[in-house]
Design a protein around this motif. Structure first.
Motif, mmCIF file in Angstrom:
data_model
loop_
_atom_site.group_PDB
_atom_site.id
_atom_site.type_symbol
_atom_site.label_atom_id
_atom_site.label_comp_id
_atom_site.label_asym_id
_atom_site.label_seq_id
_atom_site.Cartn_x
_atom_site.Cartn_y
_atom_site.Cartn_z
ATOM 1 N N LEU A 1 44.135 -8.225 -27.807
ATOM 2 C CA LEU A 1 43.665 -7.819 -26.524
ATOM 3 C C LEU A 1 42.178 -7.624 -26.629
ATOM 4 O O LEU A 1 41.427 -7.552 -25.549
ATOM 5 C CB LEU A 1 44.521 -6.679 -26.148
ATOM 6 C CG LEU A 1 45.856 -6.487 -25.923
ATOM 7 C CD1 LEU A 1 46.441 -5.356 -25.866
ATOM 8 C CD2 LEU A 1 45.876 -7.398 -24.594
ATOM 9 N N THR A 2 41.392 -7.488 -27.743
ATOM 10 C CA THR A 2 40.001 -7.233 -27.654
ATOM 11 C C THR A 2 39.124 -8.269 -27.324
ATOM 12 O O THR A 2 38.027 -8.345 -26.826
ATOM 13 C CB THR A 2 39.745 -6.531 -29.094
ATOM 14 O OG1 THR A 2 39.882 -7.555 -30.386
ATOM 15 C CG2 THR A 2 40.388 -5.478 -29.665
ATOM 16 N N TRP A 3 39.889 -9.496 -27.643
ATOM 17 C CA TRP A 3 39.008 -10.654 -27.232
ATOM 18 C C TRP A 3 38.662 -10.648 -25.693
ATOM 19 O O TRP A 3 37.744 -10.944 -25.174
ATOM 20 C CB TRP A 3 39.592 -12.050 -27.708
ATOM 21 C CG TRP A 3 39.229 -12.311 -29.059
ATOM 22 C CD1 TRP A 3 38.085 -13.385 -29.163
ATOM 23 C CD2 TRP A 3 39.555 -12.324 -30.460
ATOM 24 N NE1 TRP A 3 37.756 -13.343 -30.706
ATOM 25 C CE2 TRP A 3 38.788 -12.626 -31.376
ATOM 26 C CE3 TRP A 3 40.932 -11.186 -30.870
ATOM 27 C CZ2 TRP A 3 38.989 -12.523 -32.741
ATOM 28 C CZ3 TRP A 3 40.892 -11.237 -32.032
ATOM 29 C CH2 TRP A 3 40.449 -11.943 -32.997
ATOM 30 N N PRO A 4 39.923 -10.803 -24.738
ATOM 31 C CA PRO A 4 39.591 -10.569 -23.421
ATOM 32 C C PRO A 4 38.940 -9.571 -22.917
ATOM 33 O O PRO A 4 38.120 -9.616 -21.819
ATOM 34 C CB PRO A 4 41.117 -10.855 -22.885
ATOM 35 C CG PRO A 4 41.978 -10.526 -23.902
ATOM 36 C CD PRO A 4 41.452 -10.684 -25.241
ATOM 37 N N LEU A 5 38.999 -8.422 -23.636
ATOM 38 C CA LEU A 5 38.635 -7.033 -23.053
ATOM 39 C C LEU A 5 37.077 -7.139 -23.258
ATOM 40 O O LEU A 5 36.311 -6.251 -22.642
ATOM 41 C CB LEU A 5 39.168 -5.886 -24.007
ATOM 42 C CG LEU A 5 40.419 -5.399 -23.566
ATOM 43 C CD1 LEU A 5 41.068 -4.120 -24.355
ATOM 44 C CD2 LEU A 5 40.543 -4.960 -22.150
ATOM 45 N N ALA A 6 36.606 -8.120 -24.037
ATOM 46 C CA ALA A 6 35.058 -8.115 -24.247
ATOM 47 C C ALA A 6 34.411 -9.621 -23.512
ATOM 48 O O ALA A 6 33.207 -9.700 -23.761
ATOM 49 C CB ALA A 6 34.859 -8.200 -25.761
ATOM 50 N N GLY A 7 35.263 -10.109 -22.484
ATOM 51 C CA GLY A 7 34.781 -11.148 -21.775
ATOM 52 C C GLY A 7 35.184 -11.306 -20.362
ATOM 53 O O GLY A 7 35.530 -10.108 -19.650
ATOM 54 N N HIS A 8 35.225 -12.474 -20.012
ATOM 55 C CA HIS A 8 35.533 -12.790 -18.678
ATOM 56 C C HIS A 8 36.822 -12.192 -17.798
ATOM 57 O O HIS A 8 36.915 -11.725 -16.718
ATOM 58 C CB HIS A 8 35.618 -14.177 -17.974
ATOM 59 C CG HIS A 8 34.501 -15.219 -18.342
ATOM 60 N ND1 HIS A 8 32.969 -14.612 -17.848
ATOM 61 C CD2 HIS A 8 34.288 -16.116 -18.857
ATOM 62 C CE1 HIS A 8 32.353 -15.495 -18.286
ATOM 63 N NE2 HIS A 8 32.848 -16.397 -18.809
ATOM 64 N N PRO A 9 37.887 -12.097 -18.589
ATOM 65 C CA PRO A 9 39.200 -11.484 -18.258
ATOM 66 C C PRO A 9 39.154 -10.090 -17.738
ATOM 67 O O PRO A 9 39.641 -9.749 -16.647
ATOM 68 C CB PRO A 9 40.297 -11.751 -19.175
ATOM 69 C CG PRO A 9 39.709 -13.139 -19.999
ATOM 70 C CD PRO A 9 38.356 -12.857 -19.979
ATOM 71 N N ALA A 10 38.367 -9.077 -18.568
ATOM 72 C CA ALA A 10 38.073 -7.854 -18.171
ATOM 73 C C ALA A 10 37.546 -7.498 -16.802
ATOM 74 O O ALA A 10 37.416 -6.636 -16.253
ATOM 75 C CB ALA A 10 37.503 -7.160 -19.232
ATOM 76 N N ALA A 11 36.541 -8.623 -16.527
ATOM 77 C CA ALA A 11 36.096 -8.561 -15.130
ATOM 78 C C ALA A 11 36.284 -9.529 -14.045
ATOM 79 O O ALA A 11 35.722 -9.910 -12.944
ATOM 80 C CB ALA A 11 34.478 -9.088 -15.500
ATOM 81 N N SER A 12 37.808 -9.954 -14.225
ATOM 82 C CA SER A 12 38.324 -10.815 -13.141
ATOM 83 C C SER A 12 38.884 -9.957 -11.944
ATOM 84 O O SER A 12 38.883 -8.953 -11.866
ATOM 85 C CB SER A 12 39.537 -11.563 -13.697
ATOM 86 O OG SER A 12 40.615 -10.733 -13.903
ATOM 87 N N PRO A 13 39.299 -10.513 -10.860
ATOM 88 C CA PRO A 13 39.891 -9.918 -9.607
ATOM 89 C C PRO A 13 41.153 -9.199 -10.153
ATOM 90 O O PRO A 13 41.473 -8.273 -9.503
ATOM 91 C CB PRO A 13 40.156 -11.040 -8.580
ATOM 92 C CG PRO A 13 39.053 -12.107 -8.832
ATOM 93 C CD PRO A 13 39.013 -11.893 -10.451
ATOM 94 N N ALA A 14 41.956 -9.717 -11.212
ATOM 95 C CA ALA A 14 43.069 -9.003 -11.650
ATOM 96 C C ALA A 14 42.983 -8.684 -12.984
ATOM 97 O O ALA A 14 43.505 -9.365 -13.847
ATOM 98 C CB ALA A 14 44.237 -9.867 -11.121
ATOM 99 N N PRO A 15 42.129 -7.757 -13.411
ATOM 100 C CA PRO A 15 41.724 -7.598 -14.918
ATOM 101 C C PRO A 15 43.153 -7.280 -15.725
ATOM 102 O O PRO A 15 43.134 -7.840 -16.974
ATOM 103 C CB PRO A 15 40.710 -6.485 -14.881
ATOM 104 C CG PRO A 15 41.121 -5.878 -13.440
ATOM 105 C CD PRO A 15 41.355 -6.717 -12.452
ATOM 106 N N ALA A 16 43.966 -6.551 -15.258
ATOM 107 C CA ALA A 16 45.227 -6.410 -16.123
ATOM 108 C C ALA A 16 45.742 -7.616 -16.329
ATOM 109 O O ALA A 16 46.324 -7.866 -17.734
ATOM 110 C CB ALA A 16 46.256 -5.293 -15.409
ATOM 111 N N VAL A 17 46.067 -8.383 -15.463
ATOM 112 C CA VAL A 17 46.852 -9.680 -15.502
ATOM 113 C C VAL A 17 46.048 -10.695 -16.467
ATOM 114 O O VAL A 17 46.540 -11.132 -17.414
ATOM 115 C CB VAL A 17 47.055 -10.301 -14.279
ATOM 116 C CG1 VAL A 17 47.669 -11.762 -14.368
ATOM 117 C CG2 VAL A 17 47.848 -9.387 -13.561
ATOM 118 N N SER A 18 44.613 -10.812 -16.208
ATOM 119 C CA SER A 18 44.009 -11.638 -16.945
ATOM 120 C C SER A 18 43.765 -11.403 -18.270
ATOM 121 O O SER A 18 43.817 -12.219 -19.389
ATOM 122 C CB SER A 18 42.450 -11.718 -16.418
ATOM 123 O OG SER A 18 42.497 -12.272 -14.874
ATOM 124 N N VAL A 19 43.510 -9.900 -18.797
ATOM 125 C CA VAL A 19 43.494 -9.702 -19.947
ATOM 126 C C VAL A 19 44.876 -10.014 -20.776
ATOM 127 O O VAL A 19 44.954 -10.417 -21.980
ATOM 128 C CB VAL A 19 43.366 -8.162 -20.148
ATOM 129 C CG1 VAL A 19 43.439 -7.529 -21.621
ATOM 130 C CG2 VAL A 19 41.857 -7.962 -19.693
#
Length: 556
Positions: free
Chosen positions: A280-298
């Motif tokens: 989970l730390t990879w997406p939390l440090a990149g684009h997914p954490a800043a997407s319109p649906a961050p929980a789903v993206s992460v």
């Protein structure tokens, strides 16, 4: 006695894992809460760009499309005489940045230059001018250039790739040794591979933390200050990487006995939980954490990454060890199980990738017109090739001929691995590329397409960036470097540039250039027609030394 020795060791390993988890919890507690956003752009300013105001403002206010964070020392207001007009530190309130300035400053043109960090950890920079009373010759910012060294940008991509490769090398051996490895075979080779993978992930994580400082603040590989590093460590990006290091430390103590011998179910479950949390730390440090649906993206990005590691890591173990060392009876038992695992991993990859694409791309136009979209299409094409090869391997397993003839299966696995190495490289580039949904939403489509070129002359090396390389208004950035070292800025005494389209009979158009620093100039030019434009740039480095370079720019 042996059982009495193993029990304390397992107890110590679990105690050490708990200590690693405590480090992770502390890192989570110090992580700042960051609202969801991505690749912020400057929406407006007060005073407005190029405006002429009757009296000097007390504050210059920048309003971005999303929340931004501070890069130490990278927001400046330069007075007409070249002195600093800003007073004190700028204040950040979500997407609004206020820069206190001296309202009793000189009449003339002021230069505002900025560099901030968007929520997905990528820097956003720019500059504009405004005038008090009447315009004058624009000043030059004598401070450090706000652009990261190109070497740093490439090093960030290499670090990302090494992290992905390390994850594959770690997950594959750990999974196969825990569930599929024949007892009669030596575990030494896979164990070394797993520790190599763990080492690569740790090194890549530390490199990410280090490189984030010059990447966001500008400068070379070793231009890292204590303030800059503290800012990175105290950010959401830094917290995610510290959490990863804590989880890896906790997992290492449980991994050691599991790699040496078959482990108990409890240790395997704990290790799986630690591994899932680390993913989970990879997406939390990149684009997914800043997407319109961050929980789903992460979540889907972590599933995508984990499935990739299971699939490629398993393929590596098959090609490197099992298909070479296991006998026919062992392969007959292993391959059907692995085939089912691979099918599940590929299905998860496809599902997670589809959800990611819908979120990050959003529209068909964004898919085909943005750099992110085109990279994604290339990744999909290569993935389809890998799926075809994997289907062939699965066909052999279903016919129960793979165990008797492992050579064809091994060749197919090697092809899968070769292609997926390229896919990993594309993935490392994608995480550093503006998401397609953001690119098409930016004003004037500024990120839809970018022309870049590095031009050489006997006096200097010049990097040219023209954005968006389309008919209409375009912005141009020129960065001068020394002839022998493209990481060393070259001071410039004078800039001149023209753009012409001979095929359409358009004579050279003068491009007005604004020097932002002594080695960086900016300009705007309107290109009215499509075609191969000739961009001619003359750079004078001293009173007598100058050279001209030319670039052909395709305009749509």
């Amino acid at each position: 006695m042996a059982g009495m020795t193993v029990a304390p060791r397992r107890w110590l390993a679990r105690l050490a894992a708990t200590a690693g988890l405590l480090v992770t919890v502390v890192a989570l507690l110090i992580a700042p809460a960051t609202p969801a956003s991505a690749h912020a752009v400057l929406e407006s300013s007060s005073p407005a760009a190029s405006a002429v105001v009757p009296s000097g403002p007390a504050d210059v206010v920048l309003t971005f499309s999303e929340s931004v964070r501070k890069v130490p020392g990278k927001i400046r207001v330069i007075a007409p005489d070249g002195s600093r007009a800003d007073r004190g530190e700028p204040s950040f309130d979500g997407r609004v940045v206020s820069i206190p300035v001296d309202p009793a400053g000189n009449r003339g043109t002021y230069l505002v230059s900025f560099r901030v960090i968007s929520a997905d950890s990528h820097p956003v920079s720019g500059a504009f001018t405004y005038s008090v009373g009447a315009p004058s010759a624009p000043p030059v910012d004598s401070g450090d250039d706000s652009r990261a060294n190109p070497v740093v940008g490439n090093a960030v991509k290499v670090a990302r790739f090494l992290g992905y490769a390390g994850l594959v090398l770690l997950v594959g051996p750990a999974l196969v040794l825990a569930a599929l490895w024949p007892r009669r075979l030596s575990r030494r080779g896979p164990t070394r591979l797993a520790w190599t993978g763990l080492g690569l992930v740790v090194v890549a994580t530390l490199a990410d933390l280090w490189l984030q400082v010059p990447y966001t603040a500008g400068g070379g590989l070793f231009e890292v200050t204590g303030e800059g590093f503290g800012s990175v460590v105290g950010s959401a990006f830094g917290a995610a990487h510290l959490v990863r290091l804590g989880l890896l430390a906790a997992a290492a103590f449980l991994l050691r006995p599991m790699l040496a011998r078959p482990s108990g179910r409890a240790d395997a479950i704990i290790l799986a939980v630690l591994g899932g949390a680390a993913l989970l730390t990879w997406p939390l440090a990149g684009h997914p954490a800043a997407s319109p649906a961050p929980a789903v993206s992460v979540v889907v990005d972590a599933v995508h990454l984990g499935s990739m590691a299971v699939w490629l890591g398993g393929l590596l173990m098959l090609a490197g060890f099992l298909l070479r060392q296991a006998d026919e009876r062992e392969l007959g038992a292993i391959l059907p199980i692995w085939s089912r695992w691979a099918a599940l991993a590929v299905a998860a990859l496809l599902l997670a990738g589809t959800v990611q694409a819908l979120i990050e791309v959003a529209t068909l136009d964004a898919l085909v017109t943005t750099t992110y979209g085109r990279l994604l299409l290339a990744k999909i094409g290569l993935f389809a090739l890998v799926i075809a090869v994997a289907a062939y391997s699965r066909h052999l397993v279903r016919r129960r001929t793979a165990a008797q003839r492992p050579v064809p299966v091994r060749r197919a696995v090697l092809v899968e691995l070769a292609v997926t190495v390229v896919v990993l490289g594309l993935s490392a580039t994608l995480v550093q590329t503006t998401p397609a949904r953001t690119a098409v939403a930016e004003p004037s489509g500024t990120q839809a397409r970018l022309f870049t070129a590095t031009l050489a002359s006997p006096l200097y090396s010049l990097r040219v960036e023209l954005d968006p390389a389309e008919r209409g208004n375009n912005s141009i950035h020129l960065y001068a470097y020394t002839k022998d070292d493209q990481s060393q800025p070259q001071p410039v005494a004078e800039w001149r540039a023209t753009a012409a389209l001979p095929s359409a009979g358009i004579e050279p158009i003068e491009v007005p250039l604004l020097p932002l620093t002594d080695s960086h100039a900016y300009g705007d030019v309107s290109l009215p027609a499509a075609g191969d434009w000739q961009l001619q740039i003359t750079v004078r480095t001293s009173d007598i030394d100058q050279a001209t370079v030319t670039a052909t720019v395709p305009i749509r």
